[in-house]
Write an enzyme that holds these catalytic residues in place. Structure first.
Site, PDB file in Angstrom:
ATOM      1  N   GLN A 122       0.840  -1.202   0.000  1.00 33.10           N
ATOM      2  CA  GLN A 122       0.000   0.000   0.000  1.00 33.10           C
ATOM      3  C   GLN A 122       0.873   1.249   0.000  1.00 33.10           C
ATOM      4  OE1 GLN A 122      -3.640   0.578   2.680  1.00 33.10           O
ATOM      5  NE2 GLN A 122      -2.106   1.796   3.765  1.00 33.10           N
ATOM      6  N   GLY A 123       0.746   2.088  -1.005  1.00 34.84           N
ATOM      7  CA  GLY A 123       1.538   3.309  -1.106  1.00 34.84           C
ATOM      8  C   GLY A 123       0.729   4.529  -0.724  1.00 34.84           C
ATOM      9  N   SER A 125       1.289   6.408   2.877  1.00 34.48           N
ATOM     10  CA  SER A 125       2.062   7.316   3.735  1.00 34.48           C
ATOM     11  C   SER A 125       3.301   7.856   3.030  1.00 34.48           C
ATOM     12  CB  SER A 125       2.497   6.598   5.016  1.00 34.48           C
ATOM     13  OG  SER A 125       1.377   6.270   5.802  1.00 34.48           O
ATOM     14  N   GLU A 240     -18.021  -7.451   3.308  1.00 32.68           N
ATOM     15  CA  GLU A 240     -16.763  -8.198   3.375  1.00 32.68           C
ATOM     16  C   GLU A 240     -15.831  -7.624   4.425  1.00 32.68           C
ATOM     17  OE1 GLU A 240     -13.532 -10.731   2.468  1.00 32.68           O
ATOM     18  OE2 GLU A 240     -15.669 -10.851   2.029  1.00 32.68           O
ATOM     19  N   GLU A 368      -3.519   8.944  18.514  1.00 32.38           N
ATOM     20  CA  GLU A 368      -3.921  10.333  18.760  1.00 32.38           C
ATOM     21  C   GLU A 368      -4.818  10.853  17.635  1.00 32.38           C
ATOM     22  OE1 GLU A 368      -0.708   9.171  21.193  1.00 32.38           O
ATOM     23  OE2 GLU A 368      -0.796   9.175  19.002  1.00 32.38           O
TER      24      GLU A 368
END
Length: 760
Positions: A122-123, A125, A240, A368
């Site tokens: 997953q790209g 951040s 799902e 946070e």
């Protein structure tokens, strides 16, 4: 992707069971490399058998199972201990492809994804866009039939092993904002991509930095519309994804069981402090399950599950840390050894897990940030960034996941009826009336069906479930109803279990009642202190009997010393001396019951009497717990309301994270207690887990009410400490509830003992 219809029929249980039985006979791989290869091979077997995707639509190779079937599926696979999919993150991109992907994209990617032939990362951040993902700056510029991608991603799990990345890139103007962000699929062996693994605190290489230097990506790899990637990213198949949450719960259940067994193996099973910590993780896994189940129920009714997913996300991340912190503590001096060291406990899994879960409250949005999201998006508190206020998902204090139609109607009607009697002035007035209650309100409740709501209709009751009764009690407590509802229901349940049909009908018709029994930290005390039955007459004194000053009927537990057995009897208030005592809960009554040669009608004795009390205890606990849930949620509602209107230093106090995060935890604890109480109430009385579930739910509710009331006063500041403000009334009721049926820590200890026994 086309597959023979014969492998996707209604016989999925048969096919899955056969596959799992065959798996159980196989030798387990010895090395991590062998385990990885075996996991991939297993996924292909699942796909070939047509049982790899329980919730996916049939059109894309799934089973398209309903909720109950999916739950069975995850139970079966979890209990079998089959290998996890080597690329769990694939199941984030898969629902997105199913909803937004072109037919060509579905045909190209879904089958190899499911088989684990292709691994995904997953790209999202970036160094300057972690939790604040909308600040991402990786750019994709359209160049004919391609995009040219330049930028950097970080904290990318399995990037060094992945074949593909699903990435968010900026195709619109530079800057912060969700407009102009697109969703691209990028092949990881494309020229211009550099992957640099990062060593993490556990000593492993689970994350990586990924650099893009003018990387060419075909435009056909765009998912959805250009510039609409933010909404694409937020889309999933609710059915799902929601059941996948329950798959997590099954995994957590297994981990908690392992920690309990570790405590026994390492000699900590009888350590009082450890038992409280064990109870905390047992409560945590049950809260996660309860929240997930309620969210699923709403999804399957095509309703928004509200903020339950947001709450569960925070709860899960902190639960994982708490679980592994406890496990590491249970390894004793083994905690000083590295996870690969000779002599490490359980092969070092707990040391490794402890360091790995430091990322649980960082990855996918820090704890946070999650608390900010709960405070601002769920509770409707003002933005800490000065971006105004958005409406709350539901009114604070109300159930986050919408209840079903009958429960919703009950809550609405009863809530309106009780609230009209709950002005602060009138509630404070009961401090001057220690032996009185709101008879007008009681009559309204009786007309509504209380206190006999859960008694069968043939006996004069409403025939409703225990869950509905708990919801009704919660609504009454939310408005601090000054009536003896809880003590009357408890006495009624004892009478019902004893099959005392006349008194049961009388209470259903409106008589008040109280159970006269000594109470200690463990709850009902059947040892010393019981009144004595001699010659058919009872003599004794029982202090601190909740509801006694206003009870019409008294259900008395005594000891027949001649027969050396327990008896349960019935007396009328006109025949008993009851001295009112000052109740810390001024909306309730409490008194001393004195008996001197009192004649009683015996309704149970001996083993039958013990069995009656044993069966009634769970019902009594959950009713009291529901009362505390109502108190906790009223405290939450009052705190959020004040935080949204009180200004300090030119800002609403709810915009300060010190306040908003406290409100977020108020919600987490209050909603968690509600979910556990309702889930425990849904269990059948003869369920082996019914007693343990009631103990833990009650302990959670009692503690949640006290902490919520305390925080409510703190958030209000000086005004909350005044007599004229209702906050102290909540604290008084919560404090009183904590001692009426046993202390929370004792209930937790008892539950831990039951779990240890079940695992042995």
């Amino acid at each position: 992707m086309v597959r023979d219809e014969s492998v996707r029929g209604d016989d999925w249980r048969v096919r899955l069971s056969a596959l799992l039985e065959d798996y159980a006979k196989r030798p387990r791989p010895a090395s991590s490399k062998e385990r990885a290869l075996a996991a991939r091979a297993w996924q292909s077997e699942m796909v070939d058998a047509g049982v790899a995707a329980p919730g996916w639509p049939k059109a894309v190779g799934g089973l398209e199972l309903g909720l109950e079937d999916q739950l069975d599926y995850y139970r079966m696979t979890s209990e079998a201990g089959i290998p996890k999919h080597p690329s769990g993150i694939s199941f984030i991109v898969a629902p997105t492809l199913i909803v937004y992907g072109t037919q060509e994209q579905k045909d190209r990617f879904l089958d190899p994804l499911l088989r684990a032939d292709e691994i995904w990362c997953q790209g999202f951040s970036e160094p300057g866009a972690g939790s604040d993902l909308a600040s991402l700056s990786t750019r994709a510029v359209r160049d004919g039939d391609n995009y040219r991608v330049t930028g950097q991603k970080i904290w990318t799990t399995q990037a060094d092993k992945a074949d593909w990345m699903f990435a968010l890139v900026r195709t619109g103007p530079a800057g912060r904002g969700t407009a102009g962000i697109s969703y691209l699929l990028i092949q990881m062996n494309t020229p211009g991509i550099e992957v640099r693994p990062l060593k993490d605190a556990s000593g492993g290489h689970h994350f990586a930095e990924v650099f893009f230097d003018d990387v060419v990506v075909p435009a056909e790899n765009l998912v959805g519309e250009e510039g609409k990637g933010w909404s694409v990213m937020r889309t999933s198949l609710g059915h799902e994804r929601a059941t996948a949450f329950l798959a997590d719960e099954f995994r957590y259940r297994g981990l908690v069981d392992k920690v309990f067994k570790l405590a026994v193996k390492e000699g900590y099973a009888d350590n009082a402090l450890v038992r409280q910590e064990l109870a905390a993780v047992e409560t945590g896994v049950r809260a996660i399950a309860a929240n997930s189940a309620r969210a699923l129920d709403a999804v399957l009714r095509n309703e928004d599950p509200g903020g339950v997913a947001s709450v569960n996300r925070l709860v899960k991340s902190e639960f994982e840390q708490k679980l592994h912190r406890l496990a590491l503590r249970l390894t004793g001096t083994g905690a000083a050894l590295g996870n690969r060291s000779e002599g490490s406990v359980d092969g070092g899994r707990w040391s490794y897990g402890y360091f790995m879960t430091r990322a649980s409250t960082i990855g996918a949005g820090t704890a946070e940030i999650q608390r900010n999201a709960i405070a601002e998006q769920v509770l409707g508190l003002p933005s800490h960034r000065g971006e105004g206020t958005r409406p709350a998902i539901v009114s604070p204090g109300r159930p986050l996941a919408a209840p079903d139609e009958d429960e919703a109607a009950l809550r609405e009607v009863l809530g309106k009826a009780v609230s009209s009697h709950g002005s602060t002035e009138s509630l404070l007035g009961w401090a001057r009336k220690p032996a009185d209650y709101d008879i007008g309100l009681w009559d309204e409740l009786v007309a509504f069906g209380l206190p006999g709501l859960a008694v069968d209709e043939a006996s004069g009751g409403g025939g409703a479930s225990l869950r509905m009764l708990c919801a009704a009690v919660e609504e009454a407590a939310f408005n601090l109803a000054p009536v003896p509802l809880v003590p009357t229901i408890i006495a009624l349940e004892v009478l019902r279990e004893a099959e005392a049909s006349g008194p049961v009908r009388a209470i259903c018709d409106g008589s008040t009642a109280a159970l006269v029994i000594p109470i200690d930290d463990g709850g009902w005390s059947l040892g010393s202190g019981l009144p004595v039955l001699d010659g058919g007459k009872v003599t004794g004194r029982v202090e601190r009997v909740s509801g006694a000053p206003v009870a019409d009927l008294l259900v008395i537990v005594a000891e027949d010393q001649f027969a050396d057995e327990l008896v349960i009897g019935l007396a009328y208030s006109t025949d008993v001396t009851v001295k009112e005592q000052d109740s810390v809960d001024i909306t309730a009554t409490i008194g001393t019951v004195e008996m001197d040669g009192l004649g009683i009608e015996i309704i149970a004795r001996g083993d039958a009497a013990v069995a009656v009390l044993d069966r009634a205890r769970r019902h009594a606990q959950l009713v009291l717990a529901a009362d505390s849930v109502g108190v906790a949620n009223r405290a939450l509602a009052m705190a959020v309301d004040w935080a949204g209107q009180r200004e300090q230093f030119g800002r609403l106090i709810g915009s300060y994270q010190a306040i908003s995060h406290k409100c977020a935890y108020l919600l987490v604890n209050a909603e968690g207690a509600r979910g556990q109480v309702l889930s425990a109430a849904d269990l059948l009385a003869d369920d082996p887990d019914a007693g343990t579930a009631a103990d833990l739910a009650t302990a959670a509710a009692l503690d949640a009410a006290v902490s919520a009331a305390e925080d409510c006063i703190q958030i209000h500041g000086g005004i909350g400490f005044t007599w004229e403000h209702p906050a102290h009334l909540l604290l008084r009721r919560a404090t009183s509830n904590q001692v009426l049926l046993g202390r929370p820590e004792v209930l937790r200890d008892r539950a831990v003992g039951a779990v240890i026994e079940s695992l042995s």
